[in-house]
Design a protein around this motif. Sequence first.
Motif, PDB file in Angstrom:
ATOM      1  N   VAL A  54      48.022  39.489  38.213  1.00  0.00           N
ATOM      2  CA  VAL A  54      47.644  40.664  37.419  1.00  0.00           C
ATOM      3  C   VAL A  54      46.149  40.582  37.134  1.00  0.00           C
ATOM      4  O   VAL A  54      45.678  39.603  36.555  1.00  0.00           O
ATOM      5  CB  VAL A  54      48.425  40.724  36.095  1.00  0.00           C
ATOM      6  CG1 VAL A  54      47.989  41.937  35.274  1.00  0.00           C
ATOM      7  CG2 VAL A  54      49.922  40.777  36.364  1.00  0.00           C
ATOM      8  N   THR A  58      42.922  44.607  33.997  1.00  0.00           N
ATOM      9  CA  THR A  58      44.129  45.333  33.564  1.00  0.00           C
ATOM     10  C   THR A  58      44.574  44.840  32.197  1.00  0.00           C
ATOM     11  O   THR A  58      45.016  45.630  31.344  1.00  0.00           O
ATOM     12  CB  THR A  58      45.255  45.140  34.590  1.00  0.00           C
ATOM     13  OG1 THR A  58      44.829  45.637  35.863  1.00  0.00           O
ATOM     14  CG2 THR A  58      46.521  45.867  34.167  1.00  0.00           C
ATOM     15  N   TYR A 135      48.831  48.787  32.977  1.00  0.00           N
ATOM     16  CA  TYR A 135      49.400  47.508  32.524  1.00  0.00           C
ATOM     17  C   TYR A 135      50.908  47.481  32.746  1.00  0.00           C
ATOM     18  O   TYR A 135      51.453  46.492  33.239  1.00  0.00           O
ATOM     19  CB  TYR A 135      49.071  47.325  31.049  1.00  0.00           C
ATOM     20  CG  TYR A 135      49.507  45.997  30.470  1.00  0.00           C
ATOM     21  CD1 TYR A 135      48.654  44.902  30.479  1.00  0.00           C
ATOM     22  CD2 TYR A 135      50.766  45.844  29.889  1.00  0.00           C
ATOM     23  CE1 TYR A 135      49.038  43.689  29.933  1.00  0.00           C
ATOM     24  CE2 TYR A 135      51.166  44.636  29.344  1.00  0.00           C
ATOM     25  CZ  TYR A 135      50.296  43.558  29.363  1.00  0.00           C
ATOM     26  OH  TYR A 135      50.692  42.358  28.828  1.00  0.00           O
ATOM     27  N   LYS A 137      52.731  49.103  34.894  1.00  0.00           N
ATOM     28  CA  LYS A 137      53.029  48.970  36.321  1.00  0.00           C
ATOM     29  C   LYS A 137      52.869  47.528  36.782  1.00  0.00           C
ATOM     30  O   LYS A 137      53.713  46.989  37.514  1.00  0.00           O
ATOM     31  CB  LYS A 137      52.121  49.885  37.139  1.00  0.00           C
ATOM     32  CG  LYS A 137      52.357  49.800  38.639  1.00  0.00           C
ATOM     33  CD  LYS A 137      51.414  50.733  39.401  1.00  0.00           C
ATOM     34  CE  LYS A 137      51.643  50.625  40.903  1.00  0.00           C
ATOM     35  NZ  LYS A 137      50.703  51.515  41.655  1.00  0.00           N
ATOM     36  N   ALA A 138      51.786  46.875  36.334  1.00  0.00           N
ATOM     37  CA  ALA A 138      51.509  45.503  36.773  1.00  0.00           C
ATOM     38  C   ALA A 138      52.535  44.518  36.242  1.00  0.00           C
ATOM     39  O   ALA A 138      53.037  43.661  36.984  1.00  0.00           O
ATOM     40  CB  ALA A 138      50.102  45.101  36.334  1.00  0.00           C
ATOM     41  N   GLU A 141      56.009  44.836  37.848  1.00  0.00           N
ATOM     42  CA  GLU A 141      56.056  44.161  39.144  1.00  0.00           C
ATOM     43  C   GLU A 141      56.161  42.651  38.972  1.00  0.00           C
ATOM     44  O   GLU A 141      56.877  41.972  39.713  1.00  0.00           O
ATOM     45  CB  GLU A 141      54.817  44.520  39.969  1.00  0.00           C
ATOM     46  CG  GLU A 141      54.825  45.947  40.501  1.00  0.00           C
ATOM     47  CD  GLU A 141      56.040  46.221  41.379  1.00  0.00           C
ATOM     48  OE1 GLU A 141      56.376  45.356  42.223  1.00  0.00           O
ATOM     49  OE2 GLU A 141      56.662  47.280  41.203  1.00  0.00           O
TER      50      GLU A 141
END
Length: 334
Positions: A54, A58, A135, A137-138, A141
């Motif tokens: 990450v 972000t 953030y 989205k990261a 994942e």
Amino acid sequence: MVVQSPVAVSTRKTRAVAVGIPSVDLSLDRSMVSDLIIQASQNYGFFKVINHGVPRVTISRLEDEGVGFFDRPAPDLQHAEPAGSFGYGSRNIGLNGDKGELEYLLLPTDPFYVVETSKTISNEPQNFSGAANGYIKAVRELASEVLDLAAEGLRVHDKYVFSKLIKDAQNDSVLRFNHYPPLKTTKPKPCKDEDNDDEVGFGEHSDPQILTILRSNNVAGLQISLPDGLWIPVPPDPSQFYVIIGDALRVLTNGRFTSVRHRAIANSSRVSRISIMYFGAPPLNATISPLPELVSPGNPSLFKPFTWGDYKKAAYSSRLGDCRLDHFKASFNQ
């Protein structure tokens, strides 16, 4: 590899000189990482992930937005307090009398909702929504990758069996900011054998969801409970993330994983503490029950099937510290 970070611990019940927090390097061989995640999830229900991928920007963008929000005057904060469970809150944690020395902001993870609510949260809503959605989205994942590695380590047939629950379009995941300002007054410390409920940052609990991805700034406060009841402090690490196993994942693994109990002590430093949690949750109608591969005649199911919506209702209607899974445990005729 798992690196143990030594910390000194002292409580009124138990003392320990060096207790380690598992640290899992996601850049290592996949099968090794998978096995290490299994070990940490079974023994602690908690671990740090490094080399997580990450971007630092972000992380810092969202923290800056969070700090900016809590720095606003009190009347402005109240504008972010809509009806219902989302929005801004202070001290009162839930509807059951639980209190803590904090204020917080709770948001769903739907990107369109974030865009709309940012208009009441920030004077520059596009900046806030962009930072929050990037953030979310990261870390979603990251959570999905950890869950896939866990499934591989458990040798289940579908390695996406956990991650697809939080990736579902109807997922019930949320994003939460906790802000612990420094205590305004210095209170006398409690007697040796007394608890001081007035200086609780956030009371003892386990997370009901599948998985939590947590990070904080460089101010201490988080503690986790070991199986023997010993509370140990978690050293802050602003550049890394901590993974917390939730109750739902404990059920899905038929009790093989531990849903760690944790708490935050009141902030006695001179600097505010801010933590950001992504709570990965399934859709409300998703059925939560032990995976068939983890149930056998010699290892029967420990939990009755239930929907996430049912468990969420039970979890949020109870006080912090209650054992909410008792109602859903399977009963056996001896």
